[in-house]
Motif scaffolding. Structure first.
Motif, PDB file in Angstrom:
ATOM      1  N   HIS A 239       0.839  -1.201   0.000  1.00 31.14           N
ATOM      2  CA  HIS A 239       0.000   0.000   0.000  1.00 31.14           C
ATOM      3  C   HIS A 239       0.874   1.251   0.000  1.00 31.14           C
ATOM      4  O   HIS A 239       0.575   2.234  -0.704  1.00 31.14           O
ATOM      5  CB  HIS A 239      -0.926   0.005   1.222  1.00 31.14           C
ATOM      6  CG  HIS A 239      -1.708   1.275   1.379  1.00 31.14           C
ATOM      7  ND1 HIS A 239      -2.768   1.612   0.564  1.00 31.14           N
ATOM      8  CD2 HIS A 239      -1.553   2.316   2.255  1.00 31.14           C
ATOM      9  CE1 HIS A 239      -3.244   2.786   0.934  1.00 31.14           C
ATOM     10  NE2 HIS A 239      -2.529   3.232   1.943  1.00 31.14           N
ATOM     11  N   THR A 240       1.953   1.228   0.769  1.00 31.35           N
ATOM     12  CA  THR A 240       2.861   2.378   0.821  1.00 31.35           C
ATOM     13  C   THR A 240       3.498   2.627  -0.543  1.00 31.35           C
ATOM     14  O   THR A 240       3.600   3.764  -0.999  1.00 31.35           O
ATOM     15  CB  THR A 240       3.954   2.154   1.878  1.00 31.35           C
ATOM     16  OG1 THR A 240       3.340   1.989   3.162  1.00 31.35           O
ATOM     17  CG2 THR A 240       4.911   3.342   1.931  1.00 31.35           C
ATOM     18  N   VAL A 241       3.941   1.548  -1.197  1.00 32.98           N
ATOM     19  CA  VAL A 241       4.554   1.679  -2.522  1.00 32.98           C
ATOM     20  C   VAL A 241       3.552   2.255  -3.520  1.00 32.98           C
ATOM     21  O   VAL A 241       3.885   3.146  -4.319  1.00 32.98           O
ATOM     22  CB  VAL A 241       5.081   0.315  -3.026  1.00 32.98           C
ATOM     23  CG1 VAL A 241       5.559   0.419  -4.465  1.00 32.98           C
ATOM     24  CG2 VAL A 241       6.209  -0.167  -2.132  1.00 32.98           C
ATOM     25  N   LYS A 242       2.316   1.772  -3.487  1.00 30.69           N
ATOM     26  CA  LYS A 242       1.288   2.273  -4.408  1.00 30.69           C
ATOM     27  C   LYS A 242       1.008   3.745  -4.157  1.00 30.69           C
ATOM     28  O   LYS A 242       0.882   4.546  -5.107  1.00 30.69           O
ATOM     29  CB  LYS A 242      -0.006   1.463  -4.249  1.00 30.69           C
ATOM     30  CG  LYS A 242      -1.104   1.878  -5.226  1.00 30.69           C
ATOM     31  CD  LYS A 242      -2.366   1.054  -5.024  1.00 30.69           C
ATOM     32  CE  LYS A 242      -3.430   1.429  -6.065  1.00 30.69           C
ATOM     33  NZ  LYS A 242      -3.771   2.858  -6.044  1.00 30.69           N
ATOM     34  N   ARG A 243       0.904   4.121  -2.872  1.00 29.91           N
ATOM     35  CA  ARG A 243       0.626   5.525  -2.542  1.00 29.91           C
ATOM     36  C   ARG A 243       1.767   6.436  -3.005  1.00 29.91           C
ATOM     37  O   ARG A 243       1.536   7.510  -3.559  1.00 29.91           O
ATOM     38  CB  ARG A 243       0.414   5.651  -1.025  1.00 29.91           C
ATOM     39  CG  ARG A 243       0.139   7.061  -0.541  1.00 29.91           C
ATOM     40  CD  ARG A 243      -0.465   7.027   0.848  1.00 29.91           C
ATOM     41  NE  ARG A 243       0.298   6.190   1.741  1.00 29.91           N
ATOM     42  CZ  ARG A 243       1.373   6.591   2.429  1.00 29.91           C
ATOM     43  NH1 ARG A 243       1.799   7.843   2.292  1.00 29.91           N
ATOM     44  NH2 ARG A 243       2.001   5.779   3.251  1.00 29.91           N
ATOM     45  N   LEU A 244       3.009   5.987  -2.805  1.00 32.84           N
ATOM     46  CA  LEU A 244       4.155   6.782  -3.245  1.00 32.84           C
ATOM     47  C   LEU A 244       4.230   6.830  -4.765  1.00 32.84           C
ATOM     48  O   LEU A 244       4.608   7.854  -5.342  1.00 32.84           O
ATOM     49  CB  LEU A 244       5.446   6.186  -2.669  1.00 32.84           C
ATOM     50  CG  LEU A 244       5.621   6.316  -1.155  1.00 32.84           C
ATOM     51  CD1 LEU A 244       6.803   5.468  -0.685  1.00 32.84           C
ATOM     52  CD2 LEU A 244       5.828   7.765  -0.756  1.00 32.84           C
ATOM     53  N   ASN A 245       3.871   5.725  -5.404  1.00 32.73           N
ATOM     54  CA  ASN A 245       3.873   5.670  -6.861  1.00 32.73           C
ATOM     55  C   ASN A 245       2.868   6.673  -7.435  1.00 32.73           C
ATOM     56  O   ASN A 245       3.155   7.390  -8.403  1.00 32.73           O
ATOM     57  CB  ASN A 245       3.528   4.260  -7.323  1.00 32.73           C
ATOM     58  CG  ASN A 245       3.877   4.032  -8.786  1.00 32.73           C
ATOM     59  OD1 ASN A 245       4.954   4.391  -9.232  1.00 32.73           O
ATOM     60  ND2 ASN A 245       2.962   3.430  -9.521  1.00 32.73           N
ATOM     61  N   ASP A 246       1.688   6.736  -6.811  1.00 30.41           N
ATOM     62  CA  ASP A 246       0.670   7.702  -7.237  1.00 30.41           C
ATOM     63  C   ASP A 246       1.122   9.133  -6.944  1.00 30.41           C
ATOM     64  O   ASP A 246       0.904  10.046  -7.744  1.00 30.41           O
ATOM     65  CB  ASP A 246      -0.658   7.423  -6.531  1.00 30.41           C
ATOM     66  CG  ASP A 246      -1.279   6.099  -6.957  1.00 30.41           C
ATOM     67  OD1 ASP A 246      -0.888   5.579  -8.025  1.00 30.41           O
ATOM     68  OD2 ASP A 246      -2.129   5.580  -6.202  1.00 30.41           O
TER      69      ASP A 246
END
Length: 372
Positions: free
Chosen positions: A111-118
């Motif tokens: 979830h952290t990776v996805k949020r940072l990716n966005d």
């Protein structure tokens, strides 16, 4: 702008000329000595115009000059972009890596990776780490030493610029203390000569060396896109693709081995950490991944074999080392428990004697003739 604010602004921009637009001479001292970059402490409180001016100077004098800032919270893209800094510290991922492992919750990491990716528009240039001079050492934060391998596999394969804090490659520990020197345990003096032998003998150093060499050679891990493939609380599979090359990463934080699934273009892939070779047909494959371990599947044709042969033995050594350290920690807990138990037994024995004395006194009182 009030006068006090203007004075502060001027000092931040340039102590020499008092201007952000004319600080070329002041800023290029670093370039003169062929420094490759600058880390800006507490960049989240620096003036944005100052950082933009510094970036312009860096681009003009030395295009490859790297500007990295310390930012803890907030929208990282405000600082890390084409006009300001090249990168900032990724505290979001730092927290997710160790707590996601400790809690057996890979959802937190993904979830952290996805949020940072966005947040960063799919362009990851954040400075990744598992510890630094301000936080406790990773070996002190992990619930068990067995987490060293999976956490560092993620550090070196997830989007970002991985970094190591001196000494942590040896697996040393360090917890914050109290008082004025609270951070001293995090920043020990390390004599180079005394650690020279560890460069060859220390299993953690060997493991980090394998990951570093692999990342240096496999460009997809530095520049590739990120795609989550399979995710549970204890297993995590994702891919990184760049210029026609796809790398698949599998990580298992369970104590037991399991079968994990991944997807990749058809072809022959080699597991960097195990040396195993698999043939992918139909775009999918399965692989057995050991407990508290992982694998990095790379197209065989892009490997030159300089580090692969030693990797399987290094992984075995790390797992063996982690188990030994965990046993030592368990023995320490057992010893403490035994000592605590003996203290409790002494207290219970004293309490029992007190009860016996009270009971005897009550009996004597009952045997005395009543006085009327």
């Amino acid at each position: 702008m009030e006068e006090s604010e203007m004075d502060f602004y001027d000092v931040m921009i340039c102590p020499e000329c008092g201007s952000g637009d004319n600080c070329y001479e002041y800023s290029t001292d670093e370039i003169e000595f062929d420094v490759d970059g600058i880390r800006l402490d507490a960049a989240d409180v620096l003036d944005f115009d100052f950082m933009k001016a510094l970036r312009r100077v860096a681009n003009e004098v030395k295009p490859e000059f790297w500007l990295m800032g310390e930012v803890i919270h907030g929208d990282y893209i405000r600082w890390a972009n084409a006009d300001t800094l090249h990168s900032v510290t990724n505290y979001h991922l730092h927290k997710a890596l160790f707590s996601g492992y400790n809690d057996h919750n890979f959802f937190e990491i993904a979830h952290t990776v996805k949020r940072l990716n966005d947040m960063c528009g799919g362009v990851f240039k954040l400075y990744s780490f598992v510890d630094n001079h301000d936080v406790e050492r990773i070996m002190s934060k992990l619930s068990t030493p067995k987490g060293f391998a999976p956490v560092h596999i993620l550090l070196y394969t997830l989007p970002g610029i991985p970094s190591l804090y001196y000494g942590s490659e040896f697996g040393i520990e360090g917890r914050k203390a109290h008082g004025a020197d609270a951070d001293a345990p995090l920043r020990p003096e390390m004599d180079y000569d005394s650690w020279t032998a560890a460069m060859e003998d220390n299993t953690y150093v060997k493991f980090i060396s394998v990951l570093g060499a692999m990342r240096h050679q496999v460009k997809a891990l530095s520049y590739g896109d990120y795609r989550e493939q399979n995710l549970t609380t204890r297993q995590y599979t994702f891919s990184r693709s760049y210029e026609g090359t796809t790398v698949v990463v599998m990580v298992n934080n369970d104590d037991n081995g399991c079968t994990m699934n991944g997807g990749a273009p058809d072809g022959t892939y080699k597991g960097v950490l195990s040396g195993r070779v698999i043939n992918v047909c139909g775009g999918g494959f399965s692989a057995e991944i050991g407990g508290n371990s992982g694998e990095i599947w790379v197209p065989e044709h892009i490997l030159d074999g300089t580090y692969v042969p030693s990797a399987p033995e290094v992984v075995k050594e790390v797992i063996k080392e982690e188990k030994a350290e965990e046993i030592t920690k368990k023995e320490t807990v057992i010893e403490a428990t035994v000592e605590q138990k003996s203290i409790i037994e002494e207290i219970e024995e004293v309490a029992k004697k007190q009860e016996e004395v009270i009971a005897e006194a009550d009996k004597e009182k009952e045997d005395e003739p009543s006085k009327e």
